[in-house]
Write a protein that holds these residues in place. Structure first.
Motif, PDB file in Angstrom:
ATOM      1  N   ASP A  97      48.781  40.073  39.851  1.00  0.00           N
ATOM      2  CA  ASP A  97      49.865  39.337  39.205  1.00  0.00           C
ATOM      3  C   ASP A  97      49.260  38.176  38.401  1.00  0.00           C
ATOM      4  O   ASP A  97      48.410  38.402  37.556  1.00  0.00           O
ATOM      5  CB  ASP A  97      50.874  38.885  40.276  1.00  0.00           C
ATOM      6  CG  ASP A  97      52.147  38.292  39.712  1.00  0.00           C
ATOM      7  OD1 ASP A  97      52.983  39.048  39.185  1.00  0.00           O
ATOM      8  OD2 ASP A  97      52.306  37.058  39.807  1.00  0.00           O
ATOM      9  N   TRP A  98      49.662  36.939  38.646  1.00  0.00           N
ATOM     10  CA  TRP A  98      49.053  35.814  37.938  1.00  0.00           C
ATOM     11  C   TRP A  98      47.548  35.753  38.205  1.00  0.00           C
ATOM     12  O   TRP A  98      46.758  35.326  37.343  1.00  0.00           O
ATOM     13  CB  TRP A  98      49.707  34.498  38.350  1.00  0.00           C
ATOM     14  CG  TRP A  98      50.936  34.139  37.600  1.00  0.00           C
ATOM     15  CD1 TRP A  98      52.220  34.096  38.073  1.00  0.00           C
ATOM     16  CD2 TRP A  98      51.035  33.754  36.216  1.00  0.00           C
ATOM     17  NE1 TRP A  98      53.091  33.711  37.083  1.00  0.00           N
ATOM     18  CE2 TRP A  98      52.385  33.496  35.933  1.00  0.00           C
ATOM     19  CE3 TRP A  98      50.094  33.615  35.189  1.00  0.00           C
ATOM     20  CZ2 TRP A  98      52.832  33.100  34.669  1.00  0.00           C
ATOM     21  CZ3 TRP A  98      50.534  33.226  33.927  1.00  0.00           C
ATOM     22  CH2 TRP A  98      51.892  32.969  33.679  1.00  0.00           C
ATOM     23  N   GLN A 101      45.893  37.728  35.667  1.00  0.00           N
ATOM     24  CA  GLN A 101      45.791  36.991  34.401  1.00  0.00           C
ATOM     25  C   GLN A 101      44.579  36.075  34.412  1.00  0.00           C
ATOM     26  O   GLN A 101      43.813  36.008  33.442  1.00  0.00           O
ATOM     27  CB  GLN A 101      47.059  36.164  34.168  1.00  0.00           C
ATOM     28  CG  GLN A 101      48.231  36.967  33.654  1.00  0.00           C
ATOM     29  CD  GLN A 101      48.267  36.991  32.126  1.00  0.00           C
ATOM     30  OE1 GLN A 101      47.250  36.871  31.464  1.00  0.00           O
ATOM     31  NE2 GLN A 101      49.451  37.168  31.573  1.00  0.00           N
ATOM     32  N   SER A 121      48.101  45.151  38.655  1.00  0.00           N
ATOM     33  CA  SER A 121      49.478  45.055  38.165  1.00  0.00           C
ATOM     34  C   SER A 121      49.588  44.490  36.756  1.00  0.00           C
ATOM     35  O   SER A 121      50.274  45.059  35.910  1.00  0.00           O
ATOM     36  CB  SER A 121      50.375  44.257  39.127  1.00  0.00           C
ATOM     37  OG  SER A 121      50.418  44.874  40.394  1.00  0.00           O
ATOM     38  N   VAL A 122      48.961  43.363  36.482  1.00  0.00           N
ATOM     39  CA  VAL A 122      49.093  42.738  35.164  1.00  0.00           C
ATOM     40  C   VAL A 122      47.926  43.161  34.266  1.00  0.00           C
ATOM     41  O   VAL A 122      46.763  42.989  34.632  1.00  0.00           O
ATOM     42  CB  VAL A 122      49.152  41.209  35.287  1.00  0.00           C
ATOM     43  CG1 VAL A 122      49.117  40.549  33.924  1.00  0.00           C
ATOM     44  CG2 VAL A 122      50.427  40.802  36.031  1.00  0.00           C
ATOM     45  N   LEU A 128      49.573  43.623  26.845  1.00  0.00           N
ATOM     46  CA  LEU A 128      50.944  43.269  27.186  1.00  0.00           C
ATOM     47  C   LEU A 128      51.696  42.747  25.968  1.00  0.00           C
ATOM     48  O   LEU A 128      52.870  43.095  25.749  1.00  0.00           O
ATOM     49  CB  LEU A 128      50.941  42.221  28.307  1.00  0.00           C
ATOM     50  CG  LEU A 128      52.307  41.817  28.856  1.00  0.00           C
ATOM     51  CD1 LEU A 128      53.086  43.024  29.369  1.00  0.00           C
ATOM     52  CD2 LEU A 128      52.154  40.775  29.964  1.00  0.00           C
ATOM     53  N   VAL A 225      55.558  45.769  34.578  1.00  0.00           N
ATOM     54  CA  VAL A 225      54.678  46.284  33.520  1.00  0.00           C
ATOM     55  C   VAL A 225      54.917  47.779  33.336  1.00  0.00           C
ATOM     56  O   VAL A 225      54.815  48.559  34.279  1.00  0.00           O
ATOM     57  CB  VAL A 225      53.198  46.027  33.858  1.00  0.00           C
ATOM     58  CG1 VAL A 225      52.290  46.643  32.795  1.00  0.00           C
ATOM     59  CG2 VAL A 225      52.937  44.530  33.975  1.00  0.00           C
ATOM     60  N   HIS A 251      55.311  46.782  42.384  1.00  0.00           N
ATOM     61  CA  HIS A 251      54.435  45.711  41.887  1.00  0.00           C
ATOM     62  C   HIS A 251      53.522  45.141  42.972  1.00  0.00           C
ATOM     63  O   HIS A 251      52.455  44.605  42.665  1.00  0.00           O
ATOM     64  CB  HIS A 251      55.322  44.600  41.314  1.00  0.00           C
ATOM     65  CG  HIS A 251      54.579  43.455  40.705  1.00  0.00           C
ATOM     66  ND1 HIS A 251      53.922  43.548  39.497  1.00  0.00           N
ATOM     67  CD2 HIS A 251      54.384  42.173  41.137  1.00  0.00           C
ATOM     68  CE1 HIS A 251      53.366  42.380  39.206  1.00  0.00           C
ATOM     69  NE2 HIS A 251      53.631  41.544  40.181  1.00  0.00           N
TER      70      HIS A 251
END
Length: 271
Positions: A97-98, A101, A121-122, A128, A225, A251
């Motif tokens: 997730d974050w 990132q 996940s991200v 994106l 996503v 997620h």
């Protein structure tokens, strides 16, 4: 243990053989270091030394009041500073997730500090952003971000015994309760939401391709996503790359599919 870095104090939970290759684990919202608990036994058994960090906003000693303190530059610098404080020159990075990132930014901007990246996940930020431009469905998936940025987000998420948080985390069952309880701690939920409030519209648009060996883990029931962003992430990795697509998983991969995720992490690290 507590790590002092950048004028803040971060809680970092270490484990595994002291001489093992270091792995930095970065959590997402609304969780903390505990989201990786189910994969740690496999990593430790493989001889890896793990450092699961409670990031800015989550560690009690690292909760700046100003939203401007939660930019991606700031949280990425936190991870680097923690590695510096631990005396680690290079680490395998695993982020969800974050945390993913942060992992993408670390790998793209500081490849000398990242041995391998497993992003969960991200996807790569530029993949994106592309999906947001061409897929209305991806825009719809991220509609919740506007709510999380609002000044009433804390009240809405904690209303009716934190019903919204519980619904978000429903796929992980009873493990959700530990995060709901933690978010009642003064300042913690605001700290987590400030990551969203500091978000820029084109965040990551200038991020260069990643040049370290990378695995991206995507799940087909991820409500955040979509497939386009997952597939196009390959365009932004200039190194050995693998997309691991999980079926029937939401997620919350680290807690819903820990065995499969541990397999992916260990395969990327090469142990």
């Amino acid at each position: 243990m507590e790590i002092k870095a950048r004028g803040l104090v971060f809680d970092v939970h270490e484990g595994g053989p002291t001489d093992g290759e270091p792995v930095l684990l970065l959590h997402g919202f609304p969780q903390d270091h505990r989201e990786f608990d189910l994969i740690l036994p496999r990593l430790h058994a493989a001889g890896l030394r793990t450092y699961a960090m409670d990031q800015r906003g989550y560690s009690p000693g690292a909760r700046p009041a100003d939203v401007a303190g939660y930019t991606m530059d700031s949280v990425t610098a936190d991870a680097l500073a923690v590695l510096d404080a631990l005396g680690i020159e290079q680490a395998h990075v695993v982020g969800h997730d974050w945390g993913a990132q942060v992992g993408w930014h670390l790998a793209a901007r500081h490849p000398d500090r990242v041995r391998t990246l497993t992003a969960i996940s991200v996807p790569h930020p530029r993949a994106l952003l592309l999906a947001l431009r061409v897929r209305p469905s991806q825009q719809a998936r991220l509609a919740y971000v506007g709510l999380f940025r609002s000044p009433v987000a804390e009240k809405l998420l904690l209303a009716q015994h934190a019903l919204a948080l519980r619904l978000m985390l429903r796929p992980i069952g009873v493990r959700a309760e530990q995060y709901v309880a933690a978010m009642r701690e003064p300042g913690r939920l605001t700290g987590g939401l400030n990551w969203y409030r500091a978000l820029r519209a084109e965040q990551g648009a200038d991020l260069e391709p990643v040049t370290v060996p990378t695995t991206y883990v995507w799940s087909d029931r991820d409500g955040v996503v979509g497939l386009t962003a997952a597939l196009r992430t390959r365009d932004w990795v200039r190194a050995d790359y693998q997309l691991v697509a999980m079926r029937g998983v939401s997620h919350w991969v680290p807690e819903q599919a820990p065995r499969e995720l541990a397999d992916a992490v260990l395969a990327r690290i090469g142990v």
